[in-house]
Every structure is written in structure tokens, then in C-alpha cells.
Design a protein around this motif. Structure first.
Motif, mmCIF file in Angstrom:
data_model
loop_
_atom_site.group_PDB
_atom_site.id
_atom_site.type_symbol
_atom_site.label_atom_id
_atom_site.label_comp_id
_atom_site.label_asym_id
_atom_site.label_seq_id
_atom_site.Cartn_x
_atom_site.Cartn_y
_atom_site.Cartn_z
ATOM 1 N N ASN A 64 0.859 -1.185 0.000
ATOM 2 C CA ASN A 64 0.000 0.000 0.000
ATOM 3 C C ASN A 64 0.895 1.235 0.000
ATOM 4 O O ASN A 64 2.103 1.136 0.226
ATOM 5 N N VAL A 70 -2.425 -0.478 9.193
ATOM 6 C CA VAL A 70 -3.667 0.168 9.606
ATOM 7 C C VAL A 70 -4.627 -0.930 10.064
ATOM 8 O O VAL A 70 -5.048 -1.760 9.257
ATOM 9 N N GLU A 72 -7.680 -0.920 10.775
ATOM 10 C CA GLU A 72 -8.989 -0.882 10.117
ATOM 11 C C GLU A 72 -8.923 -1.276 8.639
ATOM 12 O O GLU A 72 -9.959 -1.414 7.996
ATOM 13 N N ASP A 73 -7.746 -1.477 8.100
ATOM 14 C CA ASP A 73 -7.586 -1.869 6.704
ATOM 15 C C ASP A 73 -7.820 -3.379 6.610
ATOM 16 O O ASP A 73 -6.953 -4.179 6.960
ATOM 17 N N GLU A 74 -9.003 -3.758 6.136
ATOM 18 C CA GLU A 74 -9.374 -5.171 6.082
ATOM 19 C C GLU A 74 -8.443 -5.973 5.183
ATOM 20 O O GLU A 74 -8.168 -7.145 5.466
ATOM 21 N N SER A 75 -7.964 -5.380 4.116
ATOM 22 C CA SER A 75 -7.064 -6.083 3.210
ATOM 23 C C SER A 75 -5.743 -6.413 3.910
ATOM 24 O O SER A 75 -5.255 -7.540 3.839
ATOM 25 N N TRP A 118 -6.138 8.336 2.934
ATOM 26 C CA TRP A 118 -4.918 7.549 3.154
ATOM 27 C C TRP A 118 -3.768 8.420 3.629
ATOM 28 O O TRP A 118 -3.035 8.054 4.552
ATOM 29 N N ARG A 121 -3.527 9.060 7.222
ATOM 30 C CA ARG A 121 -2.946 7.941 7.989
ATOM 31 C C ARG A 121 -1.418 7.987 7.957
ATOM 32 O O ARG A 121 -0.756 7.719 8.954
#
Length: 188
Positions: A64, A70, A72-75, A118, A121
Motif C-alpha cells: 500500500n 492500519v 482498520e484496513d481489512e485487506s 490515506w 494515515r
């Protein structure tokens, strides 16, 4: 590079691999057992397997912008979970790089609407500009970003549940020289 060129390069790749090991693709289709889970920046100049000359199957890679951890980043969370729980990787590598556009955009307060979620973050991974007395270089910021991501990884719920016995390395790829510098843990 056009599609025709991509196909030609792929054919050359296949030929070269088969010359070196005629059974390579038969073995590859049996599954993967990578040693490394790598979080890397999306930058086209810093492909983890290319810069380390690792063959296919040795790195499970998540990328990324500005190599961010992160929660909360599901991936990212899914990749981390799969690497730890199912692939049983032996090491986690967080790899940033010099001349990182994501770090630069965050530090210079890029205001493009499509990037703000993004970039905010990434900005949160950098020192607070208002308290920074000495000027800091972009390369130093990229190193600080890697260290912040190592810290975040170690606090990530999936790492805490499945990976606390897995070694974590923080590295900085120098685009100007090709060197891969270890920044965490520091070498003695």
C-alpha cells in the motif's frame, strides 16, 4: 510498455525459469510456503521480490502507499492473518524506501481530495511538524515511518494473537543505491 511487450517479457521469463528448472512450475502449483510476510510500499521502483532476487513462492507480499499498518484496513489485516495462521511465515518485514511519494505528500500536506483519507494515515505516522525544531530530511522521515509501522504491527490485534513469536524486521530500501538497510532491530 504495451501489452505485446508484456507478453514477450512473460514468455522470456517462462523460458528462463524452465531452462534453470524444468519442474519449477509443477512445484509452484503445489502451493506456497513463504518464509516472509512483507509489507511494502506500492511504488513501482521497490518490488520486494525483485530487489531481493527472491524466487516466486518465498514472499507473501502486501503493498500500500507508504507501507502503512492500519488496523482498520481489512485487506492488510486479512493478509497478515493468512500469513501468520495459514502460511506460518517465519519473519515479517516492513519495507519502506527513500524518496517515498506517500511520505512526501503527507509531510508537504498534499490536499488532493482523493488522497486525503490515506495520506492522513501516513501523516499520523510522522513527527508533529509544529514540535519539530530541527529540519528533517525526507529520507529520515521514511525511516521514522518504517519504525512507526513496526510499532503499529506489534500492537495489531492479529499480530498479538498469532504472531508474537515471529521475528519482525524493519528495512529501508535506498532507491538511489539499491541498498536494503535494516533499521529494526538495529544490528550490533
Amino acid at each position: 510498455m504495451e501489452e505485446l511487450e508484456l507478453r514477450k517479457k512473460n514468455e522470456e521469463f517462462i523460458q528462463r525459469i524452465k531452462e534453470q528448472d524444468p519442474t519449477f512450475f509443477d512445484e509452484l502449483k503445489k502451493g506456497q510456503t513463504p518464509e516472509f510476510f512483507v509489507l511494502s510500499c506500492s511504488d513501482s521502483r521497490v518490488s520486494p521480490s525483485v530487489i531481493t532476487q527472491m524466487p516466486l513462492g518465498h514472499m507473501f507480499v502486501h503493498r500500500n502507499i507508504a507501507n502503512q499498518v492500519v488496523t482498520e484496513d481489512e485487506s492488510f489485516s486479512a493478509s497478515l492473518y493468512y500469513a501468520l495462521k495459514h502460511l506460518k511465515v517465519k519473519k515479517i518485514v516492513i519495507k519502506g524506501h527513500t524518496d517515498c511519494g506517500g511520505v512526501k505528500a503527507a509531510w508537504l500536506e498534499n490536499d488532493e481530495q482523493e488522497l486525503q483519507g490515506w495520506i492522513s494515515r501516513v501523516r499520523a505516522s510522522l513527527p508533529d511538524k509544529s514540535t519539530k525544531i530541527e529540519p528533517v530530511s525526507l529520507d529520515e522521515l521514511t525511516k521514522l515511518n518504517v519504525l512507526k509501522q513496526v510499532e503499529r504491527l506489534m500492537e495489531h490485534p492479529i499480530y498479538k494473537e498469532y504472531g508474537t513469536d515471529i521475528e519482525v524486521l524493519g528495512c529501508l530500501f535506498h532507491v538511489e543505491s539499491g541498498e536494503l538497510e535494516r533499521v529494526f532491530p538495529l544490528e550490533n
